[in-house]
Design an enzyme around this catalytic site. Structure first.
Site, PDB file in Angstrom:
ATOM      1  N   GLU A 169      -6.002   1.707  -3.291  1.00 51.13           N
ATOM      2  CA  GLU A 169      -7.020   2.491  -2.604  1.00 51.13           C
ATOM      3  C   GLU A 169      -8.417   1.976  -2.957  1.00 51.13           C
ATOM      4  O   GLU A 169      -8.745   1.758  -4.135  1.00 51.13           O
ATOM      5  CB  GLU A 169      -6.861   3.954  -3.046  1.00 51.13           C
ATOM      6  CG  GLU A 169      -7.858   4.915  -2.475  1.00 51.13           C
ATOM      7  CD  GLU A 169      -7.615   6.339  -2.973  1.00 51.13           C
ATOM      8  OE1 GLU A 169      -8.190   7.264  -2.373  1.00 51.13           O
ATOM      9  OE2 GLU A 169      -6.851   6.522  -3.963  1.00 51.13           O
ATOM     10  N   LYS A 186      -7.552   8.333   5.200  1.00 57.99           N
ATOM     11  CA  LYS A 186      -6.899   9.259   4.285  1.00 57.99           C
ATOM     12  C   LYS A 186      -7.018  10.684   4.821  1.00 57.99           C
ATOM     13  O   LYS A 186      -8.062  11.097   5.316  1.00 57.99           O
ATOM     14  CB  LYS A 186      -7.554   9.151   2.906  1.00 57.99           C
ATOM     15  CG  LYS A 186      -6.884   9.945   1.796  1.00 57.99           C
ATOM     16  CD  LYS A 186      -7.542   9.621   0.457  1.00 57.99           C
ATOM     17  CE  LYS A 186      -6.863  10.318  -0.715  1.00 57.99           C
ATOM     18  NZ  LYS A 186      -7.470   9.925  -2.015  1.00 57.99           N
ATOM     19  N   CYS A 221      -2.914   7.778  -1.646  1.00 58.42           N
ATOM     20  CA  CYS A 221      -2.946   8.522  -2.909  1.00 58.42           C
ATOM     21  C   CYS A 221      -2.639  10.005  -2.762  1.00 58.42           C
ATOM     22  O   CYS A 221      -1.488  10.403  -2.645  1.00 58.42           O
ATOM     23  CB  CYS A 221      -4.285   8.297  -3.604  1.00 58.42           C
ATOM     24  SG  CYS A 221      -4.242   8.722  -5.372  1.00 58.42           S
ATOM     25  N   GLY A 246      54.286   9.837 -10.437  1.00 60.65           N
ATOM     26  CA  GLY A 246      54.993   8.594 -10.689  1.00 60.65           C
ATOM     27  C   GLY A 246      54.117   7.662 -11.496  1.00 60.65           C
ATOM     28  O   GLY A 246      52.976   7.377 -11.108  1.00 60.65           O
ATOM     29  N   VAL A 247      54.619   7.196 -12.647  1.00 61.95           N
ATOM     30  CA  VAL A 247      53.841   6.324 -13.532  1.00 61.95           C
ATOM     31  C   VAL A 247      54.482   4.940 -13.539  1.00 61.95           C
ATOM     32  O   VAL A 247      55.596   4.760 -14.020  1.00 61.95           O
ATOM     33  CB  VAL A 247      53.781   6.898 -14.963  1.00 61.95           C
ATOM     34  CG1 VAL A 247      52.919   6.020 -15.848  1.00 61.95           C
ATOM     35  CG2 VAL A 247      53.230   8.321 -14.944  1.00 61.95           C
ATOM     36  N   GLY A 259      50.801   0.570 -13.908  1.00 55.95           N
ATOM     37  CA  GLY A 259      49.668  -0.124 -13.315  1.00 55.95           C
ATOM     38  C   GLY A 259      48.396   0.696 -13.412  1.00 55.95           C
ATOM     39  O   GLY A 259      48.373   1.804 -13.967  1.00 55.95           O
ATOM     40  N   LEU A 260      47.321   0.174 -12.825  1.00 58.10           N
ATOM     41  CA  LEU A 260      46.001   0.799 -12.947  1.00 58.10           C
ATOM     42  C   LEU A 260      45.921   2.177 -12.312  1.00 58.10           C
ATOM     43  O   LEU A 260      45.475   3.143 -12.938  1.00 58.10           O
ATOM     44  CB  LEU A 260      44.950  -0.112 -12.296  1.00 58.10           C
ATOM     45  CG  LEU A 260      44.448  -1.293 -13.118  1.00 58.10           C
ATOM     46  CD1 LEU A 260      43.688  -2.261 -12.224  1.00 58.10           C
ATOM     47  CD2 LEU A 260      43.535  -0.798 -14.236  1.00 58.10           C
ATOM     48  N   SER A 315      48.151   4.489 -11.225  1.00 56.33           N
ATOM     49  CA  SER A 315      48.920   5.599 -11.789  1.00 56.33           C
ATOM     50  C   SER A 315      48.440   5.943 -13.197  1.00 56.33           C
ATOM     51  O   SER A 315      48.504   7.106 -13.619  1.00 56.33           O
ATOM     52  CB  SER A 315      50.417   5.284 -11.790  1.00 56.33           C
ATOM     53  OG  SER A 315      50.730   4.214 -12.664  1.00 56.33           O
ATOM     54  N   ASN A 326      59.479  -1.267   1.737  1.00 59.79           N
ATOM     55  CA  ASN A 326      59.120   0.115   2.066  1.00 59.79           C
ATOM     56  C   ASN A 326      60.213   1.117   1.707  1.00 59.79           C
ATOM     57  O   ASN A 326      59.934   2.278   1.393  1.00 59.79           O
ATOM     58  CB  ASN A 326      58.778   0.231   3.544  1.00 59.79           C
ATOM     59  CG  ASN A 326      57.418  -0.380   3.866  1.00 59.79           C
ATOM     60  OD1 ASN A 326      56.628  -0.662   2.967  1.00 59.79           O
ATOM     61  ND2 ASN A 326      57.146  -0.587   5.141  1.00 59.79           N
ATOM     62  N   GLY A 329      56.538  22.115  -8.838  1.00 59.67           N
ATOM     63  CA  GLY A 329      55.400  21.260  -9.140  1.00 59.67           C
ATOM     64  C   GLY A 329      54.608  20.809  -7.922  1.00 59.67           C
ATOM     65  O   GLY A 329      54.916  21.129  -6.778  1.00 59.67           O
ATOM     66  N   GLU A 333      42.956   0.699  -1.327  1.00 62.51           N
ATOM     67  CA  GLU A 333      44.246   0.595  -0.662  1.00 62.51           C
ATOM     68  C   GLU A 333      44.238   1.328   0.674  1.00 62.51           C
ATOM     69  O   GLU A 333      44.831   0.861   1.657  1.00 62.51           O
ATOM     70  CB  GLU A 333      45.346   1.137  -1.571  1.00 62.51           C
ATOM     71  CG  GLU A 333      45.551   0.302  -2.832  1.00 62.51           C
ATOM     72  CD  GLU A 333      46.575   0.882  -3.782  1.00 62.51           C
ATOM     73  OE1 GLU A 333      47.051   0.136  -4.667  1.00 62.51           O
ATOM     74  OE2 GLU A 333      46.897   2.079  -3.661  1.00 62.51           O
TER      75      GLU A 333
END
Length: 605
Positions: free
Chosen positions: A46, A114, A166, A342-343, A346-347, A349, A421, A440, A450
């Protein structure tokens, strides 16, 4: 400008109060230096042509004539391909205005007065200046340049710059709101903000807030050395913000130079999504040219989904809390007795298991490992070690006989997609039947990457009762698992480290010499690259050639063939996989990219 990216600069010259010709030389030097760095839009403070702290010198004829001469002198040096905005006192029809003067191609292109003139504390601007008026008039002495409600737009219409000065930013009705409604996607603020303790933090918050709520780039240039220090000091605290985030900043009392790229395509995408009201009055549009190719000031982050180092711990905790709170709410709402998961070892699960333990406690988790044709000792060992470390009971259900019987029933004897599959769907069926048996809830483990690529078996791992990873892309999964490994320590850290060191695979093909045969990144490409493409395509709607440009900037050390493979994979799979995303189970939203067909991503299958 290329790909909608424009390089901007906020620079502060060292000035001499009441010496316009000396200041013109200092200003031109700063403009030239910014130009050498590729800046296409340059904003200065300014009243920098005269100095903000001239006080009653503003009444003097000599100062005002010198300022007008200096403005024209500076403008004559500004090349085509650059817009420079300088602060100067401008006389118009017997009144004096505190103005932002836009210059390009050797001329004064437009002048913006301004609006808000402060009259409190150390400020008494209305003693000298008249506030801005509505409309546009011709200003004599500057080639009849328009003065008033002026916007500066690039010739292709992609970049539009509005100005405020300003105090305009500090008021309850900033002019930038109207400028942005009229089409500005970059706001230049020419400022002389005196420094006191704590003001820099507040100033930054205002700049970021303005850029965030208006979905604009905000280039803030502050006065600095040379201003009178009768009772004040100015720190050249320059800030460039984009959509609520800082992209460049010069530290208070530093060199007064901030240069950054602003992506107007990104801003325009945000506005299309959020909506922006129309302006209540017309603005004069002044055209200017922009440069050609651009060299990015800094490469984009390789991991746009992953929090930066300085906020990694806090962000990681927030993400894990979102996941676990959402799962716990669903678990309690349906009166579930177990979280069935389900485990695989891998990353994905592993992260889902960690979330389950946070949400409902280890004793309420029913973990299942379902070895079949592709399971290796490595991943089975990962699953066993992690469950043991977390205190989760792991149940083993061998599904090989079930899958073999099913393939025989349908007279299928090939190792192909049906073979793969059948295993994924049998695992899902097993989990749902166990959930029925135990009262459950089946916890989904598939991640956002994914889902984007369709890398899931329809009505197999694609399905669950609730998807805790549905909003978490693969690069973020890795980060969160790494974070939890360090936080938990001990056996959990050892187990999770093994998971992180295991190649990503659905393990649906038989191992080769005991090793994983089906490696996802060999098939699809690197997830680092795929997530990058997912982010910029889905978050901002960028086209393929721009994403490739950004990817090459971010991943300069990765061969072009790998980049091409990742992009080809993404574009060939993304649209084709929409039929899977259209019927996703509920899953918690984590960030700005989500594929929920109920809220965030609507697309024809």
């Amino acid at each position: 400008m290329k790909y909608g990216i424009v390089k901007t600069a906020a620079v502060t010259p060292t000035i001499k109060v009441g010496k316009p010709q000396d200041n013109a030389a200092a200003i031109m030097e700063k403009i030239a230096a910014a130009g050498k760095r590729g800046a296409e839009i340059v904003v200065l403070p300014e009243l920098c042509v005269t100095g903000y702290t001239c006080m009653d010198l503003f009444f003097g004829r000599e100062l005002l004539d010198g300022a007008a001469d200096a403005v024209n002198k500076i403008a004559a040096t500004v090349p085509s391909g650059m817009l420079v905005i300088v602060g100067a006192p401008i006389e118009h029809r017997g009144r004096l205005y505190n103005c932002a003067v836009g210059m390009t191609a050797g001329r004064v292109a437009g002048i913006v007065p301004k609006t808000e003139l402060p009259d409190y504390g150390e400020f008494y601007e209305s003693r000298y200046f008249t506030p801005a008026f509505c409309g546009v008039e011709e200003c004599e002495g500057f080639g009849d340049a328009p003065i008033g409600d002026v916007l500066f737009a690039s010739e292709d219409g992609k970049v539009t710059v509005g100005c405020e000065i300003c105090e305009d930013m500090w008021t309850d009705a900033p002019p930038s709101v109207e400028r942005c409604r009229a089409g500005a996607n970059i706001i230049a603020n020419l400022s002389a903000s005196s420094e006191i303790v704590g003001k820099a933090d507040y100033r930054r918050l205002l700049v970021l807030g303005m850029s965030g709520r208006l979905h604009c780039g905000y280039v803030y240039a502050d006065a600095g050395r040379g201003e009178a220090v009768t009772d004040l000091v100015f720190s050249a605290h320059n800030i460039i913000a984009e959509n609520g985030g800082t992209v460049a900043e010069s530290a208070p009392f530093g060199d007064g130079v901030a240069i950054a790229d602003i992506d107007v395509q990104k801003l325009d995408c945000e506005r299309r999504k959020a909506g922006l009201k129309r302006a209540s009055r017309e603005h004069k549009i002044v055209k200017f040219a922009l440069g050609g190719d651009i060299k990015l000031e800094r490469a984009p982050s390789r991991y746009p989904f992953v929090p930066s180092a300085d906020e990694a711990a806090a962000r990681s905790e927030t993400i894990l809390e979102i996941q676990s709170r959402a799962l716990r709410a669903r678990y309690e709402d349906i009166n579930a007795k177990k979280a069935v998961i389900g485990v695989s070892g891998g990353l994905d699960s592993s992260l889902a298991l960690l979330v389950c333990c946070r949400a409902v406690g280890a004793k309420n988790v029913y973990a299942v490992t379902m070895p079949c044709f592709g399971t290796t000792d490595k991943t089975l060992g990962n699953a066993q070690a992690l469950c043991a470390a977390l205190g989760v009971e792991l149940h083993r259900v061998d599904i090989k006989d079930t899958v073999t019987s099913h393939l025989r029933d349908i007279a299928h004897d090939k190792t192909d997609v049906t073979y793969e599959n059948a295993q994924a769907r049998t695992r899902t069926m097993t989990l749902f039947d166990i959930a029925n048996k135990t009262g459950g809830l089946v916890v989904g483990t598939g991640d956002l990457s994914e889902l984007a690529l369709g890398w899931a078996t329809y009505n197999g791992d694609h399905m669950s009762s609730y998807g805790v990873n549905a909003g978490v892309p693969k690069t973020l999964v890795k980060h969160l698992v790494r974070y939890e490994a360090e936080r938990l320590g001990g056996d959990a850290r050892s187990a999770l480290s093994e998971v992180l060191g295991t190649e990503i695979s659905p393990e649906l093909l038989p191992p080769e010499k005991g090793k994983i045969a089906q490696k996802t990144e060999d098939i699809l490409g690197k997830y680092d690259l795929l997530d990058f493409a997912i982010y910029y395509h889905c978050r901002y709607g960028f086209c393929k050639n721009k994403i490739e440009f950004l990817m090459r900037e971010a991943f300069g050390d990765i061969p072009a063939a790998q980049i091409k493979k990742a992009l080809d994979t993404f574009y060939s799979r993304f649209a084709a996989a929409q039929f899977k995303r259209s019927c996703l189970p509920d899953g918690v939203k984590i960030g700005s990219v989500s594929f929920s067909p109920r809220s965030d991503w609507r697309m024809p299958s």
